[in-house]
Design a protein around this motif. Sequence first.
Motif, PDB file in Angstrom:
ATOM      1  N   GLY A 138       0.810  -1.143  -0.007  1.00  0.00           N
ATOM      2  CA  GLY A 138      -0.039  -0.030   0.112  1.00  0.00           C
ATOM      3  C   GLY A 138       0.845   1.332  -0.154  1.00  0.00           C
ATOM      4  O   GLY A 138       2.106   1.172   0.237  1.00  0.00           O
ATOM      5  N   LYS A 139       0.188   2.448  -0.267  1.00  0.00           N
ATOM      6  CA  LYS A 139       1.132   3.530  -0.597  1.00  0.00           C
ATOM      7  C   LYS A 139       1.075   4.220   0.929  1.00  0.00           C
ATOM      8  O   LYS A 139       0.223   3.930   1.697  1.00  0.00           O
ATOM      9  N   ILE A 140       2.319   4.682   1.273  1.00  0.00           N
ATOM     10  CA  ILE A 140       2.750   5.383   2.525  1.00  0.00           C
ATOM     11  C   ILE A 140       2.511   6.860   2.508  1.00  0.00           C
ATOM     12  O   ILE A 140       3.044   7.329   1.575  1.00  0.00           O
ATOM     13  N   VAL A 141       1.833   7.267   3.394  1.00  0.00           N
ATOM     14  CA  VAL A 141       1.629   8.864   3.328  1.00  0.00           C
ATOM     15  C   VAL A 141       2.794   9.304   4.379  1.00  0.00           C
ATOM     16  O   VAL A 141       2.809   8.879   5.398  1.00  0.00           O
ATOM     17  N   LEU A 142       3.579  10.184   3.520  1.00  0.00           N
ATOM     18  CA  LEU A 142       4.803  10.631   4.373  1.00  0.00           C
ATOM     19  C   LEU A 142       4.301  11.848   4.902  1.00  0.00           C
ATOM     20  O   LEU A 142       3.882  13.026   4.435  1.00  0.00           O
TER      21      LEU A 142
END
Length: 63
Positions: free
Chosen positions: A4-8
């Motif tokens: 999944g995409k990781i929110v930075l």
Amino acid sequence: MRRGKIVLKKIDDSTSRQVTFSKRRKGFLKKAREISILCDAEVGVIVFSCTGKLYDFASSRQS
């Protein structure tokens, strides 16, 4: 299987932020060392922590 995409975003807890910085700094400097060896490249990295401490890596060519 996809990751999944990781929110930075900034880590709010200062202790967690310092631990994450320490772990990622070690990995980042290791990758810089590896690329200098594997690709025979001159690499320089300068990293400052949020407290102002300096961490650096510089490769040199061996003749």
